[in-house]
Design a protein around this motif. Structure first.
Motif, short mmCIF file in Angstrom:
data_model
loop_
_atom_site.label_atom_id
_atom_site.label_comp_id
_atom_site.label_asym_id
_atom_site.label_seq_id
_atom_site.Cartn_x
_atom_site.Cartn_y
_atom_site.Cartn_z
N GLN A 9 52.93 32.10 28.70
CA GLN A 9 53.25 33.50 28.99
C GLN A 9 53.19 33.78 30.50
OE1 GLN A 9 50.44 36.65 27.86
NE2 GLN A 9 52.16 37.68 26.85
N LEU A 10 52.17 33.30 31.16
CA LEU A 10 52.04 33.51 32.61
C LEU A 10 53.15 32.82 33.37
CD1 LEU A 10 48.16 33.24 33.09
CD2 LEU A 10 49.59 35.30 33.21
N ALA A 11 53.55 31.64 32.90
CA ALA A 11 54.63 30.91 33.55
C ALA A 11 55.94 31.70 33.45
CB ALA A 11 54.79 29.53 32.93
N LEU A 12 56.17 32.31 32.30
CA LEU A 12 57.38 33.11 32.13
C LEU A 12 57.35 34.35 33.01
CD1 LEU A 12 57.81 32.91 28.24
CD2 LEU A 12 59.22 31.79 29.97
N LEU A 13 56.18 34.99 33.12
CA LEU A 13 56.07 36.17 33.98
C LEU A 13 56.27 35.81 35.45
CD1 LEU A 13 53.11 38.03 32.23
CD2 LEU A 13 55.53 38.68 32.22
N ASN A 31 57.66 41.87 28.50
CA ASN A 31 56.47 42.64 28.81
C ASN A 31 55.45 42.42 27.69
OD1 ASN A 31 56.99 44.69 26.68
ND2 ASN A 31 58.75 45.19 28.01
N TYR A 32 54.27 42.99 27.86
CA TYR A 32 53.16 42.74 26.94
C TYR A 32 53.29 43.49 25.61
CZ TYR A 32 50.75 40.49 30.81
OH TYR A 32 50.41 39.64 31.83
N PHE A 36 55.68 36.84 23.66
CA PHE A 36 56.68 36.25 24.56
C PHE A 36 57.72 35.43 23.80
CE2 PHE A 36 53.13 33.18 24.56
CZ PHE A 36 53.78 31.99 24.26
N CYS A 37 57.43 34.98 22.61
CA CYS A 37 58.41 34.23 21.83
C CYS A 37 59.56 35.13 21.37
CB CYS A 37 57.76 33.56 20.62
SG CYS A 37 56.67 32.19 21.07
N GLN A 38 59.36 36.47 21.48
CA GLN A 38 60.42 37.41 21.13
C GLN A 38 61.18 37.90 22.36
OE1 GLN A 38 57.88 40.28 19.07
NE2 GLN A 38 58.63 39.52 17.08
N TRP A 39 60.84 37.41 23.53
CA TRP A 39 61.54 37.81 24.75
C TRP A 39 62.94 37.21 24.74
CZ3 TRP A 39 57.22 36.77 28.95
CH2 TRP A 39 56.16 37.67 28.73
N LYS A 40 63.87 37.93 25.32
CA LYS A 40 65.25 37.49 25.34
C LYS A 40 65.38 36.15 26.07
CE LYS A 40 69.95 38.89 26.62
NZ LYS A 40 70.48 38.63 25.25
#
Length: 1003
Positions: A9-13, A31-32, A36-40
């Motif tokens: 998650q931090l790597a993606l942010l 965002n929180y 994060f697995c549901q992020w586009k």
């Protein structure tokens, strides 16, 4: 210690934090509020919820790739292609040992290819093409034994192709085209038995192709176009490469015959061997039924014998054939009737520059989808068949350099898709058919060196599309020039020399403001050079010799910055020769045969202008002045009578409102405008500002409906009435094609008895420039490079007129995109003169307090910095605003963008980036092409970095914007110079881009 999925998650942010531009807001879901697995664009494993895929292609993202990407240790797919990521590819990529697909092509990545990509031992696909990578291709990549696809094309890579690539035993596709690679192709590539496609074109590779490559039986695409190859093709090529689909070795130094065995390559779809030294007879292609593309242009094939074109008949069975180019060889004989039996898919047919003779085959009319037909520079005879008009998809038709007879068929007008027509150097006669006026897409027309007669049809001159070339020279055309020449406002080259044209030059030719070449010699033109010639500021070559022109040489000629050659010889010019500009170089001008000239520079050896000359000048002046004085006295006398009558009448009638100065024919009332705008309804509201609102309306006048824009002043706002007066004063005094056209005005009362003031303008169907530069996401639209350049020139022309050609110089004071309006043809018109000011030193009875001086002189971001310190308005203030406008047009960034804080301004942002970081400065929309209905960056970066003319144009235009927006007024350019440079850039861009040969086609 962080949990493993928290690390992801931090790597993606961190990835998101490095993205500086996300116009489609695709990362807004990152965002929180959700996992994060549901992020586009993010894909995760089912069990452990670790990131396995990051797919964000073609989303217009900008920024750099965060090194934290290396923390996504379970990543198998990283796909960021077709974006605008820049800076270096992080070394941390090497930590992704599970990575299978790395797709970074078509971005702006720079620096070297990280050699530790070799640590990604599971990599199957590596796409780094179309970036700005430099240095050598790391030899360590040869250790990626699972690699099937490797693309590094269209970068700036140099050095040799690593011999270690021979270890890539799984490699099927290799593209290193369009780099700066040198040396020879390593023999080891011939050991890659699974290889299907090798693309190494457009490099500097030399030597012979290793014969081991010709033994790769799985090879279906073989491209080495545009290198420095030598030697010949192996005779058994067709046997050793049975799966070959594309053979492209064009633009090298191959010699010898084309292998006869090519006839056995039954899967061959594309044969491209153009621009080499192949000789001898072309093998039969009769059995190659899958052929789509045959390009053997510019070789030494055949010897001009009668049976040379057997190959044409052998292609009749190629039912997929789309292109046949056998031009610039030594083929002889007649073009066989069998050409009419070709596939109806055929789009391009070229047999130019051979030794062909006879008539055009009648069967040619069957090729219904033909778009390009080149028959030029042969020995064809007979008439141009009327059936040529059946080829209604034809875009380019070239028959120049033959012996065609008779008239040009009127059916040529059926070719409504035609862009280029060249019948130069034949024996055609009769008149130019007026039906050519139907070819509304024609940009280049050449009918020179024929026996054409009659007048030039107004329908032809009415082709506003003509923007490259119009050559009617060396015929027998007569009569005057059509008066509608001004329609050709985008024309760059005009040659009507060596005809029998007569009369005076129409003043409308001054509207052809894009002209660079104007050649009119060898006719019977007479009279003075029209004053409108002063508008042709982009002219480089002007030849008016051997005519009957008279009068003085226009002094404005010496102010043309690009004029290199001026020939005025053998006319009847008289008086003093100017000494500045082109006249300061004796080798650049020719004045022979004008016996009454004097003065000029000493190298011209003309007589000194005598006192007698001065007396003659005064005499001529008196002849002009005396009737003018008499006229003034008569007018003064009449005025006295009118004033006396008016004074007595004014006691009974109210004074005429100031706005009546504008209303010449059409008078409107509040009621008229109320009806025209449907009661000033919200549906018709198209804009609003501090001084009022603008409504769309339909005004009825003499049974005609006129679409108008009605600007209603908000008289409650302080200064609105003064703004109304300023706009009235300005617009009554100025006329230019790039200024808004005012129809009338209204000053009265509304239905409640309140004061009402409004201005009525011609309606601009394409709205404002601001709406195009920053469109609503729900109704996306954009302007391409050429359209933006045209608009920039239009605005520059308008300001040049206001500053230098008005009787009283006018300063606009509020130039910005919302005040630039676009008509149906996207021609720009500068509007909103509510803050306009006449320069005090030339007010001509208009005192400075009549002009507006309301508040700050302009809009924040566009107003010149000196205005904020209390300086008086000046033309240089407009130049500053134009500079900011120009930068906004080509970067897509407003000067008030939130990124511009502290000392960072739009001016500094562009200045610091040029020229090396052009790609990260220019509007990303200009880097996106639309291809087959899909939005894609594909090939856009290639155009920007490979086309010298486009890149040079962008850099030059942005440099003008930087100079014009300099903080110090003395460092800014004049709008006169700006307009001249922009028209030059525009003409060169059109010529280079439209004339760019497409010699390289990727798989």
């Amino acid at each position: 210690m962080l949990k493993s999925n928290e690390t992801d998650q931090l790597a993606l942010l961190e990835f998101k934090a490095k993205v500086t531009h996300d116009p489609l807001e695709v990362l807004s879901s990152w965002n929180y509020s959700r996992h994060f697995c549901q992020w586009k664009g993010v894909a995760c494993s089912r069990r452990h919820k670790r990131v396995t895929g990051l797919r964000l292609p073609s989303l217009l993202l900008q920024g750099s790739l965060s090194p934290h990407i290396g923390n996504l240790r379970f990543l198998r797919v990283l796909d960021l292609k077709n974006n605008s990521f820049r800076n270096e590819i992080p070394q941390a990529i090497g930590y992704l040992f599970r990575l299978q697909k790395l797709m970074l092509y078509n971005n702006s990545f720079g620096g070297q290819i990280p050699d530790n990509i070799s640590h990604c031992v599971n990599l199957e696909s590596l796409g780094l093409g179309v970036n700005e990578l430099v240095g050598k291709v790391p030899g360590k990549l040869g250790s990626l034994s699972k690699l099937r696809i490797l693309t590094v094309h269209l970068n700036y890579l140099s050095g040799e192709i690593p011999s270690s690539f021979g270890n890539l035993s799984s490699l099927e596709f290799l593209s290193a085209a369009a780099n700066q690679s040198v040396g020879q192709i390593p023999e080891t590539l011939g050991e890659l038995k699974r290889m299907r496609q090798i693309l190494l074109g457009i490099n500097k590779l030399s030597g012979e192709i290793p014969f081991s490559i010709y033994n790769l039986s799985s090879l279906n695409c073989f491209e080495f176009v545009v290198n420095q190859r030598q030697g010949s093709l192996p005779s058994d090529l067709g046997f050793t490469l049975p799966n070959l689909e594309r053979l492209n070795v064009g633009e090298n130094q191959f010699t010898g015959p084309i292998p006869a065995s090519i006839s056995n390559a039954s899967n061959l779809m594309r044969l491209a061997i153009e621009k080499n030294g192949f000789s001898g007879k072309l093998p039969s292609l009769q059995n190659l039924h899958k052929l789509q593309w045959v390009n053997i242009f510019q070789n030494h094939l055949r010897n001009g014998e009668k049976d040379d074109l057997e190959l044409v008949e052998s292609l009749v069975n190629a039912s997929r054939l789309e292109l046949l180019d056998i031009g610039d060889n030594n083929f002889g004989g007649m073009l066989p009737e069998a050409v009419g039996n070709f596939s109806t898919r055929l789009r391009r047919l070229s047999v130019e520059n051979n030794q062909l003779f006879g008539n055009i085959p009648s069967g040619l009319r069957n090729l219904a989808n033909l778009e390009l037909l080149y028959l030029g520079d042969n020995q064809f005879t007979g008439r141009i068949p009327g059936s040529i008009g059946d080829l209604q998809k034809l875009q380019t038709l070239r028959l120049e350099g033959n012996k065609f007879l008779g008239e040009i068929p009127s059916s040529i007008g059926n070719l409504t898709s035609l862009t280029t027509l060249n019948f130069e150097e034949n024996m055609l006669e009769g008149s130019i058919p007026s039906s050519l006026g139907k070819c509304q897409n024609l940009i280049s027309l050449n009918l020179s060196n024929n026996n054409l007669s009659g007048t030039i049809p107004t329908e032809v001159i009415g082709l506003s599309s003509l923007s490259i070339y119009l050559d009617l020279s060396q015929n027998h055309l007569n009569g005057p020039l059509p008066s509608n020449f001004g329609i050709l406002k985008n024309l760059g080259f005009l040659d009507i020399s060596e005809n029998k044209l007569s009369g005076e030059i129409p003043s409308s030719i001054g509207s052809c403001i894009m002209l660079e070449q104007l050649i009119m010699n060898g006719n019977f033109f007479q009279g003075n050079i029209p004053s409108s010639f002063s508008s042709l500021r982009g002219i480089e070559n002007r030849d008016l010799s051997r005519n009957n022109f008279s009068g003085r040489i226009p002094k404005c000629f010496e102010n043309f910055p690009f004029l290199q050659n001026l020939n005025l010889s053998f006319n009847h010019f008289e008086g003093e020769v100017p000494i500045k500009g082109v006249f300061s170089n004796s080798s650049a001008i020719s004045l022979d045969g004008n016996d009454n000239l004097c003065g000029g520079i000493s190298e011209l050896h003309l007589s000194t202008c005598s006192i007698k000359e001065s007396k003659q000048s005064r005499s001529r002046s008196l002849k002009l002045i005396i009737p003018v004085v008499i006229g003034i006295l008569l007018v003064t006398g009449m005025s006295c009578l009118i004033i006396t009558s008016w004074r007595s009448k004014s006691k009974r009638e109210p004074a005429t409102p100031p706005s009546a100065l504008l209303a010449s024919v059409l008078r409107v009332s509040y009621e008229n405008l109320f009806k025209a705008t449907d009661g000033f309804s919200l549906e018709n509201l198209i804009g609003a500002g501090s001084f009022g609102s603008v409504y769309k309306g339909v005004l009825n006048h003499d049974d005609h409906e006129t679409l108008v824009a009605v600007k209603v002043l908000n008289l409650q706002h302080r200064g609105a009435s003064k703004s109304f007066m300023a706009e009235c004063q300005a617009l009554r005094s100025i006329r230019h094609r790039n200024l808004v056209k005012i129809i009338t005005s209204c000053a009265g009362v509304d239905f409640q008895g309140n004061d009402f003031e409004a201005l009525v303008y011609e309606f601009m169907v394409n709205g404002s420039l601001e709406e195009w530069l920053h469109p609503n996401p729900e109704a996306p639209r954009n302007l391409n490079l050429l359209q933006r350049l045209n608009i920039a020139f239009d605005v520059a022309s308008a300001l040049d007129y206001l500053h230098h050609y008005c009787e009283t110089p006018v300063v606009h004071c509020d130039l910005k995109p919302s005040n630039v309006l676009l008509d149906g043809e996207l021609t720009a018109h500068v509007g909103d003169f509510g803050l306009a000011k006449f320069l005090p030193e030339a007010t001509n009875n208009l005192s400075s307090n009549q002009s507006s001086s309301i508040g700050v002189k302009g809009t924040v971001g566009y107003a010149a910095p000196e205005y904020g310190m209390g300086s008086e308005v000046s033309t240089s203030g407009d130049v500053y605003s134009f500079g900011i406008l120009l930068l906004e047009m080509f970067t897509g960034k407003m000067p008030t963008n939130e990124m511009f804080t502290g000392n960072l301004t739009l001016h500094n942002f562009v200045k610091e980036a040029l020229p090396e970081r052009l790609a990260e400065t220019v509007d990303p929309v200009l880097l996106v092409e639309r291809e087959e209905g899909e939005t894609s960056n594909a090939n856009a970066h290639k155009q920007l970095t490979r086309s010298f003319s486009v890149k040079e144009c962008l850099v030059s235009v942005l440099e003008i914007g930087v100079t014009c927006s300099s903080e110090l007024p003395r460092e800014r350019m004049s709008m006169e110079d700006v307009a001249a440079q922009l028209v030059s850039f525009r003409n060169k861009l059109v010529k280079n881009v439209r004339g760019q040969p497409a010699t390289y086609v990727t798989a």
